[in-house]
Design a protein around this motif. Structure first.
Motif, PDB file in Angstrom:
ATOM      1  N   ALA A   1      38.375  23.123 -15.615  1.00  0.00           N
ATOM      2  CA  ALA A   1      37.284  24.225 -15.483  1.00  0.00           C
ATOM      3  C   ALA A   1      38.355  25.405 -15.210  1.00  0.00           C
ATOM      4  O   ALA A   1      38.347  26.479 -16.179  1.00  0.00           O
ATOM      5  CB  ALA A   1      35.998  24.045 -15.605  1.00  0.00           C
ATOM      6  N   ILE A   2      38.744  25.585 -14.444  1.00  0.00           N
ATOM      7  CA  ILE A   2      39.175  26.813 -13.099  1.00  0.00           C
ATOM      8  C   ILE A   2      40.204  26.993 -14.054  1.00  0.00           C
ATOM      9  O   ILE A   2      40.535  28.337 -13.916  1.00  0.00           O
ATOM     10  CB  ILE A   2      39.237  26.691 -11.944  1.00  0.00           C
ATOM     11  CG1 ILE A   2      37.600  26.523 -11.285  1.00  0.00           C
ATOM     12  CG2 ILE A   2      39.801  27.569 -11.365  1.00  0.00           C
ATOM     13  CD1 ILE A   2      38.527  25.527  -9.878  1.00  0.00           C
TER      14      ILE A   2
ATOM     15  N   ARG B   1      30.988  27.711 -17.475  1.00  0.00           N
ATOM     16  CA  ARG B   1      30.140  27.351 -17.465  1.00  0.00           C
ATOM     17  C   ARG B   1      29.922  25.614 -17.808  1.00  0.00           C
ATOM     18  O   ARG B   1      30.062  24.446 -17.209  1.00  0.00           O
ATOM     19  CB  ARG B   1      28.571  27.663 -16.966  1.00  0.00           C
ATOM     20  CG  ARG B   1      28.066  28.496 -16.075  1.00  0.00           C
ATOM     21  CD  ARG B   1      27.454  28.135 -14.306  1.00  0.00           C
ATOM     22  NE  ARG B   1      27.171  28.512 -13.850  1.00  0.00           N
ATOM     23  CZ  ARG B   1      28.347  28.818 -12.945  1.00  0.00           C
ATOM     24  NH1 ARG B   1      29.952  27.882 -13.280  1.00  0.00           N
ATOM     25  NH2 ARG B   1      29.046  30.123 -11.831  1.00  0.00           N
ATOM     26  N   ILE B   2      30.071  25.796 -18.891  1.00  0.00           N
ATOM     27  CA  ILE B   2      30.169  24.208 -19.727  1.00  0.00           C
ATOM     28  C   ILE B   2      30.849  23.529 -19.608  1.00  0.00           C
ATOM     29  O   ILE B   2      31.287  22.426 -19.549  1.00  0.00           O
ATOM     30  CB  ILE B   2      29.798  24.827 -21.159  1.00  0.00           C
ATOM     31  CG1 ILE B   2      28.941  25.584 -21.774  1.00  0.00           C
ATOM     32  CG2 ILE B   2      29.726  23.607 -22.420  1.00  0.00           C
ATOM     33  CD1 ILE B   2      28.593  26.205 -22.763  1.00  0.00           C
ATOM     34  N   ASP B   3      31.992  24.233 -19.625  1.00  0.00           N
ATOM     35  CA  ASP B   3      33.471  23.081 -19.424  1.00  0.00           C
ATOM     36  C   ASP B   3      33.709  22.704 -17.953  1.00  0.00           C
ATOM     37  O   ASP B   3      33.709  21.683 -17.380  1.00  0.00           O
ATOM     38  CB  ASP B   3      34.833  24.192 -19.103  1.00  0.00           C
ATOM     39  CG  ASP B   3      34.951  25.034 -20.547  1.00  0.00           C
ATOM     40  OD1 ASP B   3      35.259  24.002 -21.382  1.00  0.00           O
ATOM     41  OD2 ASP B   3      36.388  25.046 -20.603  1.00  0.00           O
ATOM     42  N   GLU B   4      32.928  23.251 -16.766  1.00  0.00           N
ATOM     43  CA  GLU B   4      32.703  22.671 -15.094  1.00  0.00           C
ATOM     44  C   GLU B   4      31.820  21.303 -15.560  1.00  0.00           C
ATOM     45  O   GLU B   4      32.238  20.550 -15.083  1.00  0.00           O
ATOM     46  CB  GLU B   4      31.941  23.812 -14.615  1.00  0.00           C
ATOM     47  CG  GLU B   4      31.511  23.524 -13.493  1.00  0.00           C
ATOM     48  CD  GLU B   4      31.037  24.500 -12.596  1.00  0.00           C
ATOM     49  OE1 GLU B   4      30.137  25.177 -12.763  1.00  0.00           O
ATOM     50  OE2 GLU B   4      31.022  25.309 -11.583  1.00  0.00           O
ATOM     51  N   TYR B   5      30.660  21.530 -16.451  1.00  0.00           N
ATOM     52  CA  TYR B   5      29.669  20.584 -16.293  1.00  0.00           C
ATOM     53  C   TYR B   5      31.028  19.196 -17.430  1.00  0.00           C
ATOM     54  O   TYR B   5      30.682  17.978 -16.871  1.00  0.00           O
ATOM     55  CB  TYR B   5      28.766  20.550 -17.233  1.00  0.00           C
ATOM     56  CG  TYR B   5      27.799  19.398 -17.935  1.00  0.00           C
ATOM     57  CD1 TYR B   5      26.979  18.662 -16.864  1.00  0.00           C
ATOM     58  CD2 TYR B   5      28.600  18.325 -18.762  1.00  0.00           C
ATOM     59  CE1 TYR B   5      26.577  17.239 -17.094  1.00  0.00           C
ATOM     60  CE2 TYR B   5      27.261  17.172 -18.847  1.00  0.00           C
ATOM     61  CZ  TYR B   5      26.466  16.433 -18.087  1.00  0.00           C
ATOM     62  OH  TYR B   5      25.759  14.889 -18.075  1.00  0.00           O
ATOM     63  N   LEU B   6      31.543  19.617 -18.098  1.00  0.00           N
ATOM     64  CA  LEU B   6      32.310  18.771 -19.127  1.00  0.00           C
ATOM     65  C   LEU B   6      33.410  18.431 -18.697  1.00  0.00           C
ATOM     66  O   LEU B   6      33.823  17.603 -18.696  1.00  0.00           O
ATOM     67  CB  LEU B   6      33.189  19.433 -19.926  1.00  0.00           C
ATOM     68  CG  LEU B   6      31.630  19.614 -20.681  1.00  0.00           C
ATOM     69  CD1 LEU B   6      32.545  20.880 -22.900  1.00  0.00           C
ATOM     70  CD2 LEU B   6      31.067  17.935 -21.977  1.00  0.00           C
ATOM     71  N   GLU B   7      33.541  19.046 -17.733  1.00  0.00           N
ATOM     72  CA  GLU B   7      34.688  17.944 -16.396  1.00  0.00           C
ATOM     73  C   GLU B   7      33.971  17.193 -15.760  1.00  0.00           C
ATOM     74  O   GLU B   7      34.710  16.212 -15.278  1.00  0.00           O
ATOM     75  CB  GLU B   7      35.540  19.437 -15.621  1.00  0.00           C
ATOM     76  CG  GLU B   7      36.533  19.942 -16.882  1.00  0.00           C
ATOM     77  CD  GLU B   7      37.460  19.445 -17.482  1.00  0.00           C
ATOM     78  OE1 GLU B   7      38.449  18.302 -17.578  1.00  0.00           O
ATOM     79  OE2 GLU B   7      37.199  19.391 -19.155  1.00  0.00           O
ATOM     80  N   TRP B   8      33.093  17.328 -14.621  1.00  0.00           N
ATOM     81  CA  TRP B   8      32.044  16.934 -13.960  1.00  0.00           C
ATOM     82  C   TRP B   8      32.217  15.848 -14.783  1.00  0.00           C
ATOM     83  O   TRP B   8      32.069  14.033 -13.027  1.00  0.00           O
ATOM     84  CB  TRP B   8      31.395  18.452 -13.457  1.00  0.00           C
ATOM     85  CG  TRP B   8      30.170  17.194 -12.136  1.00  0.00           C
ATOM     86  CD1 TRP B   8      30.349  17.288 -10.954  1.00  0.00           C
ATOM     87  CD2 TRP B   8      29.393  16.349 -12.693  1.00  0.00           C
ATOM     88  NE1 TRP B   8      29.488  16.421 -10.577  1.00  0.00           N
ATOM     89  CE2 TRP B   8      28.786  15.996 -11.533  1.00  0.00           C
ATOM     90  CE3 TRP B   8      28.030  15.842 -13.805  1.00  0.00           C
ATOM     91  CZ2 TRP B   8      27.166  15.423 -11.036  1.00  0.00           C
ATOM     92  CZ3 TRP B   8      27.101  15.273 -13.804  1.00  0.00           C
ATOM     93  CH2 TRP B   8      27.119  14.640 -12.757  1.00  0.00           C
TER      94      TRP B   8
END
Lengths: 229, 229
Positions: free
Chosen positions: A70-71, B95-102
């Protein structure tokens, strides 16, 4: 001027990915080392920034974000890096996203679990690894390495096409990890050998700098095994 | 006119995600059912389209792409859907990418593995599950459900903010999966209960349609267990 801050430990492959990407693309940042083996990521100060207490993460002038993939996407959007890293073209971008999603439960899950179970846990606890579990993980890791060799890198110089992208960097840092546990993913895989040479050339000398820890920890693990026997 | 084709099976949570997203956003598509339990995804015709032989995937007028999260991003970029699904704002998108990667190595890995080990394998092979492995996976799944309840959904109505996004749909379809194995992730988790009600309302009546298979397979699994005892 307040710079973007990177919280990292070179022992973590996503940390190396972010460090290398920012060095190569000349994004100005302040590196803040968090020693994972000393559990510094569990400190109150880190928790106050990142409640998940995971490394790496960045703090971009107060905007804190975790999850290295994401980063990377965020950096490509906000720091105006060369287009080939994460192309704006919809189809090229989708190919890179496809790899970045695929790798989580394939190379990422199995290389990491193999390294953790075979080397990290024994180094931490002094107890030998569960051999059955390690064998299972090694077989799954090999399956995935063969997919990289025979599908992803079958007919192109980089994982997602003719040019290097963030996917290659994520892949490369991941595949260095099992070397700590004495497993070299590149042996007898000619497509992987040619590809990693291309990636290393592009990221030199930062690649060597960030990966020194792999050789050091591999040596430490070797000595640990010698003492056990 | 050649439409986008979706190859899917409702038994697969990412398949349901894509089906629901396209129904809700009115992206025209032709659904092509591939029966996973009859191993139709291993057919030569599927392999000629998608060498990884994985479902779901799409064929958008000759452009074939796998990995549901990559497909969702591609659809948001190419089909001009409402901005809240995957906002163009850099920070909201991150923020959305962060969840989708997590989610890959957290809810996804553990809910899927729990369902596979506890229900799918026994249903396929007729052999009872490995109880020790199931217990380990259940504990890891519970850890992640608690992170959803206490962190992701602590202080906002949706996983990544005030509005629904693709992350909520990915999360919701994932959490329905362990119900097949008799585990309801929503019990005693008030934030999750309120959230899933919001998601269901938005995706009704498609949500109910795509999730019928969960009840049916849960019933089949119950009967299988009864016969075993």
């Amino acid at each position: 001027m307040v710079k973007l801050k990177l919280y990292y430990d070179f022992l973590s492959q996503p940390s190396r990915t972010l460090y290398l990407f920012m060095k190569k693309t000349e994004i100005p940042f302040e590196p803040i080392k968090i020693n994972l083996r000393k559990s510094e990521h569990l400190n109150k100060e880190i928790e106050s920034l990142n409640i998940f207490k995971k490394v790496p993460f960045i703090d971009d002038k107060g905007f804190v974000i975790m999850e290295s993939v994401a980063i990377l996407r965020y950096l490509c959007r906000t720091y105006n890096v060369a287009d080939h890293w994460y192309p704006k073209d919809y189809q090229k971008q989708a190919r890179i996203d496809e790899y970045l999603e695929w790798q989580h439960n394939n190379t990422r899950a199995h290389c990491t679990e193999y390294f953790r179970n075979k080397a990290l846990q024994p180094l931490k606890t002094g107890q030998p690894a569960n051999e059955q579990r390690v064998e299972l993980l090694e077989n799954k890791m090999i399956e995935n390495l063969n997919l990289l060799e025979n599908i992803w890198l079958k007919d192109k110089p980089f994982l997602c096409g003719e040019e290097i992208s963030i996917s290659d960097l994520v892949g490369a840092c991941e595949l260095e990890q099992p070397k700590i546990a004495g497993f070299d993913p590149f042996v007898n895989r000619p497509n992987l050998i040619k590809w990693i040479a291309r990636v290393k050339t592009i990221f030199s000398p930062f690649y060597e700098e960030a990966h020194k820890v792999i050789e050091q920890t591999a040596e430490e693990y070797k000595q640990f095994i010698r003492k056990q026997n």
